[in-house]
Every structure is written in structure tokens, then in C-alpha cells.
Design a protein around this motif. Structure first.
Motif, PDB file in Angstrom:
ATOM      1  N   VAL A  64      -5.095   6.611   1.963  1.00 34.24           N
ATOM      2  CA  VAL A  64      -3.720   6.187   1.677  1.00 34.24           C
ATOM      3  C   VAL A  64      -3.677   5.304   0.432  1.00 34.24           C
ATOM      4  N   ARG A  65      -4.658   4.414   0.290  1.00 37.34           N
ATOM      5  CA  ARG A  65      -4.652   3.497  -0.859  1.00 37.34           C
ATOM      6  C   ARG A  65      -4.900   4.226  -2.181  1.00 37.34           C
ATOM      7  N   THR A  66      -5.712   5.275  -2.150  1.00 42.46           N
ATOM      8  CA  THR A  66      -6.021   5.986  -3.395  1.00 42.46           C
ATOM      9  C   THR A  66      -5.035   7.110  -3.695  1.00 42.46           C
ATOM     10  N   GLY A  67      -4.201   7.470  -2.710  1.00 43.25           N
ATOM     11  CA  GLY A  67      -3.213   8.521  -2.919  1.00 43.25           C
ATOM     12  C   GLY A  67      -1.958   8.001  -3.584  1.00 43.25           C
ATOM     13  N   THR A  68      -0.994   8.890  -3.736  1.00 42.55           N
ATOM     14  CA  THR A  68       0.270   8.557  -4.403  1.00 42.55           C
ATOM     15  C   THR A  68       1.438   8.928  -3.506  1.00 42.55           C
ATOM     16  N   PHE A  69       2.384   8.006  -3.356  1.00 36.13           N
ATOM     17  CA  PHE A  69       3.610   8.268  -2.608  1.00 36.13           C
ATOM     18  C   PHE A  69       4.767   8.432  -3.593  1.00 36.13           C
ATOM     19  N   ALA A  76       6.565   5.588  -5.766  1.00 35.42           N
ATOM     20  CA  ALA A  76       6.934   4.437  -4.942  1.00 35.42           C
ATOM     21  C   ALA A  76       5.698   3.578  -4.696  1.00 35.42           C
ATOM     22  N   PRO A  77       5.679   2.336  -5.190  1.00 38.67           N
ATOM     23  CA  PRO A  77       4.552   1.438  -4.901  1.00 38.67           C
ATOM     24  C   PRO A  77       4.411   1.250  -3.395  1.00 38.67           C
ATOM     25  N   MET A  78       3.161   1.098  -2.955  1.00 44.31           N
ATOM     26  CA  MET A  78       2.866   1.066  -1.521  1.00 44.31           C
ATOM     27  C   MET A  78       2.251  -0.272  -1.123  1.00 44.31           C
ATOM     28  N   ARG A  79       2.652  -0.777   0.062  1.00 40.10           N
ATOM     29  CA  ARG A  79       1.985  -1.919   0.696  1.00 40.10           C
ATOM     30  C   ARG A  79       1.557  -1.495   2.083  1.00 40.10           C
ATOM     31  N   TYR A  84      -3.377  -3.766  15.550  1.00 43.72           N
ATOM     32  CA  TYR A  84      -4.406  -3.369  16.519  1.00 43.72           C
ATOM     33  C   TYR A  84      -4.419  -1.864  16.768  1.00 43.72           C
ATOM     34  N   ARG A  85      -3.239  -1.258  16.993  1.00 46.51           N
ATOM     35  CA  ARG A  85      -3.177   0.171  17.285  1.00 46.51           C
ATOM     36  C   ARG A  85      -2.331   0.948  16.283  1.00 46.51           C
ATOM     37  N   HIS A  86      -1.763   0.282  15.313  1.00 48.24           N
ATOM     38  CA  HIS A  86      -0.936   0.999  14.346  1.00 48.24           C
ATOM     39  C   HIS A  86      -1.019   0.333  12.982  1.00 48.24           C
ATOM     40  N   SER A  87      -0.565   1.054  11.981  1.00 47.09           N
ATOM     41  CA  SER A  87      -0.485   0.537  10.616  1.00 47.09           C
ATOM     42  C   SER A  87       0.925   0.781  10.099  1.00 47.09           C
ATOM     43  N   LEU A  88       1.353  -0.053   9.158  1.00 51.95           N
ATOM     44  CA  LEU A  88       2.660   0.118   8.518  1.00 51.95           C
ATOM     45  C   LEU A  88       2.449   0.288   7.021  1.00 51.95           C
ATOM     46  N   THR A  89       2.997   1.356   6.471  1.00 46.73           N
ATOM     47  CA  THR A  89       3.006   1.581   5.026  1.00 46.73           C
ATOM     48  C   THR A  89       4.438   1.406   4.546  1.00 46.73           C
ATOM     49  N   ARG A  90       4.653   0.482   3.620  1.00 49.30           N
ATOM     50  CA  ARG A  90       6.005   0.174   3.157  1.00 49.30           C
ATOM     51  C   ARG A  90       6.160   0.602   1.704  1.00 49.30           C
ATOM     52  N   LEU A  91       7.274   1.285   1.427  1.00 48.41           N
ATOM     53  CA  LEU A  91       7.585   1.805   0.100  1.00 48.41           C
ATOM     54  C   LEU A  91       8.971   1.310  -0.304  1.00 48.41           C
ATOM     55  N   LYS A  92       9.094   0.678  -1.465  1.00 45.99           N
ATOM     56  CA  LYS A  92      10.388   0.175  -1.912  1.00 45.99           C
ATOM     57  C   LYS A  92      11.285   1.325  -2.339  1.00 45.99           C
ATOM     58  N   SER A  93      12.556   1.241  -1.919  1.00 46.80           N
ATOM     59  CA  SER A  93      13.537   2.264  -2.301  1.00 46.80           C
ATOM     60  C   SER A  93      14.929   1.668  -2.179  1.00 46.80           C
ATOM     61  N   PRO A  94      15.583   1.330  -3.292  1.00 47.89           N
ATOM     62  CA  PRO A  94      16.915   0.712  -3.224  1.00 47.89           C
ATOM     63  C   PRO A  94      17.943   1.578  -2.499  1.00 47.89           C
ATOM     64  N   THR A  95      17.785   2.899  -2.584  1.00 52.38           N
ATOM     65  CA  THR A  95      18.732   3.807  -1.924  1.00 52.38           C
ATOM     66  C   THR A  95      17.984   4.689  -0.932  1.00 52.38           C
ATOM     67  N   LEU A  96      18.741   5.292  -0.023  1.00 54.35           N
ATOM     68  CA  LEU A  96      18.152   6.149   1.003  1.00 54.35           C
ATOM     69  C   LEU A  96      17.585   7.421   0.379  1.00 54.35           C
ATOM     70  N   VAL A 100       9.856  11.883   1.737  1.00 54.26           N
ATOM     71  CA  VAL A 100       8.701  11.117   1.295  1.00 54.26           C
ATOM     72  C   VAL A 100       7.533  12.089   1.172  1.00 54.26           C
ATOM     73  N   THR A 101       6.822  12.004   0.040  1.00 52.68           N
ATOM     74  CA  THR A 101       5.712  12.910  -0.248  1.00 52.68           C
ATOM     75  C   THR A 101       4.453  12.090  -0.518  1.00 52.68           C
ATOM     76  N   PHE A 102       3.330  12.572   0.017  1.00 52.36           N
ATOM     77  CA  PHE A 102       2.040  11.915  -0.201  1.00 52.36           C
ATOM     78  C   PHE A 102       1.072  12.920  -0.802  1.00 52.36           C
ATOM     79  N   VAL A 103       0.386  12.510  -1.870  1.00 52.09           N
ATOM     80  CA  VAL A 103      -0.592  13.372  -2.537  1.00 52.09           C
ATOM     81  C   VAL A 103      -1.891  12.601  -2.709  1.00 52.09           C
TER      82      VAL A 103
END
Length: 437
Positions: A64-69, A76-79, A84-96, A100-103
Motif C-alpha cells: 500500500v505504501r509503495t503503490g499509488t491511489f 491522492a496522498p495517502m496516510r 489491532y485487527r484493522h487498518s485505515l487508509t485515508r485519502l484527501k478529497s475536497p469533493t465526493l 478509488v483506484t489503487f495501482v
């Protein structure tokens, strides 16, 4: 089976999630039940951010860190944050965004993005639960009990691939019981059971579902109760669990439970919650469940079935004013076996319905729960500022929490120095001396 979540699964030739549980702690069938392909469970846009709720990424974090969203083709920059059992990936987007595409290398994946819609359950008492092939009679009994005794008004019901009935059947029995029902479906595996102390470590699905519905539907609910179909929540005072949570300063109530048993039914009969009139003399208490006010100071914390994650003080919010009956024979074996203990160890006890009737636990009108005196605009503003600040603080990463506390302590010491003219270094020395003593 159609899905109600924007779930993204890796292709068969893509990298796989690896378990972090050592082989000696894995039971038979662990690998088959382990979810190694789901990259994210749902994609939700709210307040300028797309959140991907992922099963804990483990080794896939590097992918996920080396890919592109991208969001509708825009980078979209990623954080990334791991729990413990899940992860959250946050992408900034002023509008809806719509998609979402990941490469990453030869891997390209895409899903829709769901907009958060908290309006449906705004200001309402809501149950959130997950179920698979539980009898419709059990589901209706569970819903009616909490509507009548605790004042539940709505339910977010996550169905985990049931094959015994359709969504319309679930909707019908829940509404007949008196609840506004939102039924969502996912066919992902519930997860594997390990050996102690890793029995529940990689049960990703329920935690992902809880946090996805929290972000999509429940941020403006009055109070949210997390419990299972085989659990009946009981008050030991006239207040309901929702009212007590709404009125509490931090907006959190946790409570332990007790196992209850029913005699094995005659062949062809369905055992019900109301048949659970037996208890085990020496059975230990069940893990605590919770009810939370999403708009309160702890509203940004992550949800797990028994705790709010990232909150070191869960233990301090255990209330003796509530309990729950864990009904042993309300199960299909989906999560555990249904064997009864020896009959000699079981003694008669009042059922949940009998206890609730004896307490006259019908919820009080909400008008009786609101303060009767006038509340100034300033008081309301200060209270709201405190809740928002607390939400932001408790939602921080542990390192940022520690830094924030350090900053507050430093400002306090500096302020005191300005008053009494003692150097800050001397104040720190006094503080350290106090800790040593």
C-alpha cells in the motif's frame, strides 16, 4: 450474493496477506478461514476525506505504501494507520469521488466510494450487530426485547452470507419487532480461531464492519449499542442503556454479562431466548459489551466487539447498573459449539424477560431526561468545545497523545512560573521529585 460494501480483493496472482500468528497457535482450518485477499472492506467519503477500512494489512502495508491511489483519476496522498485487527487508509478529497483506484506494479484495483449518510439514524438509539443464518425467530425476539425494554429505535444488521433466507425476510422481522432496520450484506469469511492467547487476533471482519458502519451511518446517532443476537441487555435501574450512555459525561457505558442456558428442545422445536432459565454455578463472567455516544468525547475512537480501541481507560467505564444474558443455545455453531455442560451444574434462574418485567424497565420519555433549567449559550459552547477537543485528542496516535500531554504540562509549568517567578527548570525538578517520592 451482492455486496453492500465497497470491498476490494486482490487478484489471485497478486501478493497475499500473511498471518502474524505463529503456526503452533493456529487451529485446524486456520489457513482456509484466514482472509489473505481483501485489501479494503469499504471506502467511505466524509468531510473531505476518503477512508478505506481494511483488514489489518500486515505485510500488505508495504504494498500500500509503495503503490499509488487515485480518486476519479486524480492522485491522492495517502496516510496509513494500523490497529489491532484493522487498518485505515485515508485519502484527501475536497469533493465526493465516484471511484478509488489503487495501482502497484501489475496490480490495479478499483471500487466505488460511498458517501457517509448519518442522517437516517441522527438522534436515535441504534443497535449494531452481525449475524449468519440465525433463526428469524431469534432475530425477532432479540430486536423486540431491546425495543421494548431499552428503547432501541434502529438497527444496523450486518448479514455475513446467510443462505437460509433473503434480505427482505430480515427486514420484515426487524421492522415487525419495532426497529428501523438497515440490513447490509457481506460474504467475506468471518475469520479463524487461534489457540490462546491468539484466539481472536485475526477475526478481521467484525471489527472492519463495526468501523465501516460507524463512519457511514452512525456518527450522529444518539447512542449505539454493540451486541450479538444471543445477548439480551438488562437494566438494574429504571434507566435504559441508551439513556445512561447519553447522559454520561464521556458517553461510554461498558457492562459484563452472564451465561444462561436452556434445556435441549424437543426435536423439531426451536429453543428461544425466553427458554434460557438456567445458569451455571461456577461459570465465569462474559467479556464486557459497550454502548457509546458517537457525538461524545470518545466518538473518534475505533470500535471492537468488546472495547473502544486506543482508549486506555476502558476498564474505568464498567457499570454495575447493566448486565447481559448470553443465551448459550441461541447459536448455529457459526462461532462456537452448542454442547451443554453437565445438568448437575445448572440451577434455575429468572429469564431476561422476567427480570426486565420485574424492573419495569420500560424507558422513560426523553423529555424527562433533559435538564429542566435553562442552559446558557456560553455553557453550551464550552461543553461542545470540550467534547470536540476530547474527540480529537483520544483519536490521535499514541505518540501524538503523549506529545500533546507533554505540551500541556509544559504550558502549565510556564504559566505557573510567570505567576510565582520560579524558573521552569525548577518546576520540572519539583515535578520529578514528586514522581520519585
Amino acid at each position: 450474493m451482492s455486496e453492500d460494501f465497497a470491498t476490494c480483493r486482490l487478484d489471485r496472482d497478486a501478493p497475499r496477506r500473511r498471518s502474524r500468528v505463529a503456526p503452533k497457535y493456529r487451529k485446524t482450518g486456520y489457513a482456509e478461514a484466514f482472509d489473505d485477499r481483501t485489501l479494503w472492506f469499504d471506502a467511505i467519503w466524509d468531510k473531505g476525506v476518503v477512508t478505506l477500512v481494511c483488514p489489518r494489512l500486515n505485510n500488505l502495508g508495504s504494498l500500500v505504501r509503495t503503490g499509488t491511489f487515485t480518486l476519479d483519476g486524480r492522485p491522492a496522498p495517502m496516510r496509513l494507520r494500523t490497529f489491532y485487527r484493522h487498518s485505515l487508509t485515508r485519502l484527501k478529497s475536497p469533493t465526493l469521488p465516484q471511484r478509488v483506484t489503487f495501482v502497484a506494479g501489475n496490480t490495479q484495483l478499483e471500487t466505488p466510494v460511498h458517501e457517509a449518510t448519518p442522517e437516517r439514524f441522527r438522534g436515535r438509539n441504534v443497535i449494531v450487530t452481525m449475524s449468519r443464518n440465525n433463526d428469524l425467530v431469534w432475530i425477532e425476539d432479540f430486536a423486540r426485547f431491546h425495543a421494548q425494554t431499552q428503547g432501541a429505535e434502529g438497527i444496523v444488521f450486518v448479514d455475513n452470507g446467510s443462505t437460509d433466507y433473503e434480505v427482505g425476510d430480515l427486514q420484515r422481522v426487524l421492522e415487525r419487532a419495532g426497529l428501523d432496520a438497515l440490513v447490509l450484506r457481506t460474504a467475506l469469511t468471518f475469520g479463524p480461531r487461534g489457540r490462546s492467547p491468539f484466539g481472536n487476533t485475526e477475526l478481521f471482519l467484525q471489527t472492519c464492519a463495526l468501523n465501516a458502519v460507524r463512519l457511514r451511518y452512525l456518527q450522529q446517532a444518539r447512542a449505539v449499542l454493540c451486541c450479538d443476537i444471543d445477548e439480551l441487555v438488562l437494566s438494574r435501574t429504571p434507566a435504559s442503556i441508551f439513556d445512561a450512555t447519553w447522559q454520561s459525561r464521556f458517553g461510554l457505558t461498558r457492562f459484563a454479562g452472564e451465561w444462561r442456558y436452556a434445556p435441549m428442545p424437543v426435536e423439531g422445536d426451536v429453543v428461544r431466548h425466553g427458554d434460557h432459565g438456567l445458569r451455571h454455578l461456577k461459570k465465569s463472567a462474559c467479556p464486557a459489551k459497550w454502548c457509546v455516544r458517537p457525538s461524545g468525547p470518545l466518538g473518534d475512537l475505533q470500535w471492537r466487539p468488546h472495547i473502544l480501541e486506543g482508549f486506555a481507560l476502558n476498564w474505568a467505564f464498567r457499570s454495575s447498573a447493566f448486565t447481559y444474558h448470553h443465551c448459550r443455545q441461541i447459536t448455529t455453531g457459526w462461532k462456537r459449539d452448542i454442547a451443554l455442560p453437565e445438568a448437575s451444574r445448572l440451577v434455575p434462574t429468572p429469564t431476561a424477560r422476567e427480570i426486565a418485567h420485574g424492573m419495569r424497565a420500560a424507558p422513560r420519555p426523553r423529555s424527562a431526561l433533559r435538564p429542566t433549567g435553562p442552559v446558557s449559550v456560553a455553557t453550551t459552547a464550552v461543553r461542545r468545545f470540550g467534547e470536540v477537543a476530547s474527540r480529537r485528542f483520544f483519536g490521535l496516535r499514541p505518540a501524538l497523545k503523549a506529545a500533546s500531554l507533554g505540551l500541556v504540562a509544559f504550558i502549565g509549568l510556564a504559566a505557573e512560573e510567570a505567576i510565582d517567578n520560579d524558573p521552569v527548570s525548577q518546576e520540572i525538578a519539583y515535578l520529578m521529585q514528586g514522581f520519585e517520592n
